[in-house]
Motif scaffolding. Structure first.
Motif, PDB file in Angstrom:
ATOM      1  N   TYR A 102      -9.001  -2.720   2.668  1.00 20.27           N
ATOM      2  CA  TYR A 102      -7.768  -3.030   3.400  1.00 20.27           C
ATOM      3  C   TYR A 102      -8.079  -4.036   4.497  1.00 20.27           C
ATOM      4  O   TYR A 102      -9.244  -4.264   4.829  1.00 20.27           O
ATOM      5  N   VAL A 152     -11.293  -0.643  -3.647  1.00 19.14           N
ATOM      6  CA  VAL A 152     -10.148  -0.489  -2.753  1.00 19.14           C
ATOM      7  C   VAL A 152     -10.620  -0.763  -1.325  1.00 19.14           C
ATOM      8  O   VAL A 152     -11.630  -0.207  -0.876  1.00 19.14           O
ATOM      9  N   GLN A 203      -5.386   5.017  -4.561  1.00 22.90           N
ATOM     10  CA  GLN A 203      -4.746   5.019  -3.228  1.00 22.90           C
ATOM     11  C   GLN A 203      -4.287   6.425  -2.856  1.00 22.90           C
ATOM     12  O   GLN A 203      -4.442   6.866  -1.715  1.00 22.90           O
ATOM     13  N   LEU A 219      -1.242   6.263   2.496  1.00 23.62           N
ATOM     14  CA  LEU A 219      -2.547   5.643   2.765  1.00 23.62           C
ATOM     15  C   LEU A 219      -2.450   4.736   3.992  1.00 23.62           C
ATOM     16  O   LEU A 219      -3.365   4.714   4.833  1.00 23.62           O
ATOM     17  N   VAL A 231      -3.318  -2.931   1.882  1.00 24.56           N
ATOM     18  CA  VAL A 231      -4.342  -2.340   1.010  1.00 24.56           C
ATOM     19  C   VAL A 231      -4.663  -3.378  -0.067  1.00 24.56           C
ATOM     20  O   VAL A 231      -3.752  -3.979  -0.653  1.00 24.56           O
ATOM     21  N   GLY A 260       0.836  -1.196   0.000  1.00 22.63           N
ATOM     22  CA  GLY A 260       0.000   0.000   0.000  1.00 22.63           C
ATOM     23  C   GLY A 260       0.868   1.242   0.000  1.00 22.63           C
ATOM     24  O   GLY A 260       2.017   1.207   0.456  1.00 22.63           O
TER      25      GLY A 260
END
Ligand code: PMP
Ligand code: GLN
Length: 378
Positions: A241, A239, A268, A67, A91, A63
């Motif tokens: 995580y 997206v 991101q 972020l 991520v 990631g």
């Protein structure tokens, strides 16, 4: 071709089927869960700006550092949990990839994985592909776990229990007792880990969401999955995580690097800047207005609405309208009455049918009004 399917019992998902039917019959689509209103203009402006910058090459595998820092802060502010995101966060291309990757990394052939029905549809196939055995256990009538039944199914081969709170499709959220029971279960079973799907974590109404993040015993044995798709109305960005203890994350990253390597860099970058100013704690209030609007406008219909404590789904019984199967009734609802919904039996291993449908209320007021007018005429 002589092809032996690895997933012989899998067809096209109900979300694709119902959304296609909604389009084909020009019906209002309250089936697949996605918002139909514009996203926050602040986020689209950031995205447009980021697209003009140097953001277009591979991001680091786990990631973008900015972020990961944003995620670290979000979890600290929302749950009082401090993580080392470089080691414990990843991520992913949505929650779906997080779940798939976790299962491939942690489930060995012959391992058992508990799924609580009705369950979201992306849990079972990755278990089968990993050579694991899905153990599907029904939730109680009120959609909370039957802990005695779960306890009776756990053994030395049970690797994971997949939990989903707030729960899709029911809209029910876990209570203190459920967290305590889960805590006891993992303490009694050293091989067992929790895959906690919390994608609707910020969409709860009267009651507070109880997260694995806030429970020290649970979080040390859990993988917690989140989705920016749900939190920022951007389901198409894909997206999300996940957070897991470092020793699990080392294994999960081994799979991630060969599945996607890294996630969309522009998205991101935009999300990392957006996280600096956005307040996720308002999301529940935002959707509560929509839930109440939908419920009020359904009050004069023959549908009986079940409680909705979180998510953007409302479950309704059509028992007073028809004794058709829920799948047949859903199809007729699209064709004859112009509204698409999701039948609940598709989320259940034996397809048992309680005459329940799921409506998505993440829609503009006008859409909800038009849909409820149609539903009230039935
Ligand atoms: N889990 C649940 C319970 C969901 O409803 C969804 C919905 N999309 C997902 C996982 C997948 O999320 P994503 O779109 O981020 O892959
Ligand atoms: N999570 C969405 C739902 O429950 C569907 C996402 C998808 O179509 N895969 O409606």
């Amino acid at each position: 071709m002589n092809l032996s399917s690895k997933l012989p019992n899998v067809g096209t998902t109900i979300f694709t089927v119902m959304s296609k039917m909604a389009n084909d019959y020009n019906a209002i689509n309250l089936s697949q869960g996605f918002p139909n209103f514009p996203i926050d203009p602040v986020l689209s402006e950031i995205l447009a700006k980021k697209a003009t910058e140097n953001t277009h090459q591979y991001a680091p595998m786990a990631g973008l550092p900015s972020l990961l820092t944003g995620i670290e802060k979000l979890i600290s502010v929302q749950y009082g949990r401090s993580i080392n995101a470089q080691a414990e966060a990843l991520v992913t291309a949505g929650a779906t990839q997080a779940i798939f990757t976790t299962i491939q990394a942690l489930v060995h052939p012959g391992d058992e994985v508990i799924i609580l029905d009705p369950s979201y549809d992306c849990y079972e196939s990755p278990i089968i592909l990993a050579g694991g055995k899905p153990i599907r256990i029904p939730l109680n009538q009120d959609f909370l776990p039957d802990w005695e039944l779960i306890r009776s199914k756990v053994n030395s081969k049970t690797r994971l229990i997949i939990t989903n709170n707030p729960h899709n499709p029911s809209g029910i959220i876990w209570k203190e007792n459920d967290m305590t029971q889960l805590e006891l279960l993992i303490q009694e079973n050293p091989y067992l880990l929790v895959l906690s799907d919390e994608v609707y974590e910020f969409i709860t109404f009267e009651l507070q969401h109880l997260s694995v993040h806030s429970n020290e015993i649970l979080r040390n044995r859990s993988i917690v999955v989140s989705s920016f798709g749900k939190t920022f109305h951007i389901t198409g960005w894909k997206v999300g995580y996940m957070i897991a203890p470092e020793e699990l994350m080392v294994e999960i990253k081994k799979v991630h690097q060969f599945l996607v390597f890294c996630v969309n860099s522009v998205a991101q970058s935009a999300l990392s800047e957006y996280l600096e100013s956005v307040d996720v704690s308002k999301l529940g209030d935002f959707y509560k207005v929509k839930r109440d609007f939908f419920r009020e406008n359904m009050a004069s219909s023959k549908f009986k609405l079940l409680p909705c404590e979180g998510t953007y789904f409302q479950v309704a019984s059509y028992e007073q309208i028809s004794d058709e199967s829920d799948v047949d009734f859903c199809k007729r609802l699209v064709k004859e009455f112009g509204v698409a919904a999701i039948p609940l039996s598709v989320f259940i291993a034996d397809s048992s049918d309680r005459k329940l449908l799921r409506f998505c209320f993440a829609k503009e007021d006008e859409t909800l009004l038009n849909a409820t007018q149609k539903l009230c005429k039935i």
